[in-house]
Write an enzyme that holds these catalytic residues in place. Structure first.
Site, PDB file in Angstrom:
ATOM      1  CG  HIS A   1      -1.624   1.181   1.592  1.00 40.60           C
ATOM      2  ND1 HIS A   1      -2.993   1.247   1.566  1.00 40.60           N
ATOM      3  CD2 HIS A   1      -1.189   2.411   1.986  1.00 40.60           C
ATOM      4  CE1 HIS A   1      -3.383   2.467   1.923  1.00 40.60           C
ATOM      5  NE2 HIS A   1      -2.313   3.195   2.183  1.00 40.60           N
TER       6      HIS A   1
ATOM      7  CG  ASP B   1      -9.006  -1.173  -1.316  1.00 42.24           C
ATOM      8  OD1 ASP B   1      -9.098  -1.898  -0.302  1.00 42.24           O
ATOM      9  OD2 ASP B   1      -8.412  -0.079  -1.302  1.00 42.24           O
TER      10      ASP B   1
HETATM   11 ZN   LIG Z   1      -4.550  -0.126   0.625  1.00 35.76          ZN
END
Ligand SMILES: [Zn+2]
Length: 416
Positions: free
Chosen positions: A170, A296
């Site tokens: 991330h 996501d």
């Molecule tokens: Zn993420």
């Protein structure tokens, strides 16, 4: 039938027996078999979402493995990979086994957990990566956070490489993004909100690509959202490095100025970027730089999202709308072909995770996604299978969507 692995795009039957694909071809016969008439529809390998949050254990008020798996099935997904930011964090084989066990009893679809990179995803000591792999993780990530320390990141890449696991990052420089609620630009200025600059993502991508080259590890950029990140990944790929990236439906279709003022259903990380960045994500998908589409899916309970914008958590749900958004943004716009779209949901993620799925060939698990690229349907949030409602697409009418989801030969969801 569209199967990107074999290049097939033709009228054909798919025969599934004892949970496995038994045969693929025209005019197959199997007396006594249940028949699914998919005339006029697309039959594809089961879709894989390599980036979701199922919130169990610890945040079952927002989602559970069971409800998340139902949302996945209703979105056409036969496999999902839950990120480790649960409570406790999936940083050891006990938590991994708990998730695998809960999934085997309660999930409608296959669940392949992602383990954390560092203990508690705190970015310091490494998690029990080797024993988590034994327990069933298919990748490691501290998703929700980056590994900020370059020394820790180097060791993490070396360890992931030793165990043959991809490392999913991330990418967000926490010092640059601190306090930010949306993309930094004209819109954030206009709304008086603190911004997260594009370079907060790009700085981590740049550093990580240097470390990936240095260590030779398999490195994957989660939810890529900027032109410069894409250019760097493309360059790494051209050098032959085992580097991949995924794009989300929201970062390929929505820009920061699409957000109704202070609407937290448009608040996520990375944030909705400028129109130029959104166009760059679509261009990268069309150019083949992006390897997978991942939702996501990030459920948050209503009470968490019903606060002033700055206090709301980041993330939106997305399992049930991913295909609809992708078809509209990529296929109906003429940017990519249907086989390429199918590849992004199947073979692409299967390759990254080294799963023997994402294709339709004798011997592979009988996971099949059936969809209609032209079906007109409206996303009715009251009928969502997710426990959460945080999405910008409630009430939206889509062109194209899933019709049935088949896992190991069993129809687990079918459009009413
Ligand atoms: Zn993420």
């Amino acid at each position: 039938m569209i199967d990107p692995a074999s290049g097939r795009d033709q009228k054909a039957d798919v025969l599934v027996r004892d949970g496995l694909v038994a045969a693929v071809g025209a005019g197959l016969e199997s007396p006594g078999a249940e028949v699914f008439d998919a005339d006029g529809l697309v039959v594809a390998p089961g879709f894989i979402d390599m980036h979701v949050h199922l919130r169990e254990p610890g945040f079952e008020h927002a989602e559970t493995i069971e409800t998340g798996s139902r949302a996945a099935a209703a979105g056409g997904f036969t496999s999902v990979c839950p990120m480790p930011n649960t409570s406790p964090v999936n940083d050891n084989p006990t938590v991994t086994s708990y998730i695998v066990e809960r999934a085997s009893r309660h999930a409608l679809v296959n669940v392949f957990p992602v383990g954390s990179i560092t203990k508690d995803s705190a970015g310091e000591a490494l998690a029990q990566i080797g024993s988590m792999k034994k327990a069933g993780v298919v990748a490691v990530s501290d998703d929700g956070r980056p590994v900020m320390n370059a020394r820790v990141m180097r060791r993490a890449l070396e360890t992931a490489r030793a165990f043959g696991l991809p490392l999913i990052q991330h990418c967000e420089d926490l010092n640059l993004s601190a306090g930010g609620d949306m993309h930094e630009g004209l819109e954030s200025t206009r709304l008086g909100l603190r911004g997260i600059p594009a370079c907060a993502e790009e700085i981590i991508v740049a550093r990580d690509l240097l470390l990936a080259e240095y260590t030779g590890a398999q490195y994957h950029v989660a939810h890529i959202s900027t032109r410069r990140s894409i250019e760097m990944v493309a360059r790494a790929k051209a050098l032959g490095l085992p580097v991949t990236c995924e794009a989300t439906p929201h970062n390929m279709s929505l820009a920061d100025d699409d957000m109704p003022p202070y609407d937290s259903d448009y608040k996520m990380k990375p944030p909705l970027r400028s129109r130029e960045e959104v166009a760059a994500v679509v261009d990268a998908i069309a150019a083949g730089v992006v390897d997978a589409i991942a939702s996501d899916h990030a459920p948050h309970a209503g009470s968490e999202k019903m606060q002033e914008y700055e206090r709301c958590p980041f993330g939106i749900i997305g399992l049930e709308t991913a295909l609809g958004v992708a078809l509209e943004t990529l296929y109906h716009s003429g940017r990519i072909s249907l086989p390429r779209l199918v590849e992004l949901f199947t073979l692409g993620p299967a390759r990254i995770l080294k799963l023997d799925r994402g294709r339709l060939a004798p011997g592979v698990p009988g996971d099949v996604t059936i969809f209609d690229p032209d079906l007109v349907w409206t996303y009715d949030l009251d009928r969502s299978f997710s426990k959460s409602r945080n999405t910008p697409w409630g009430g939206k009418t889509f062109r194209g969507g899933p019709v049935a989801t088949i896992v190991d030969g069993a129809v687990v969801w079918r459009r009413q």
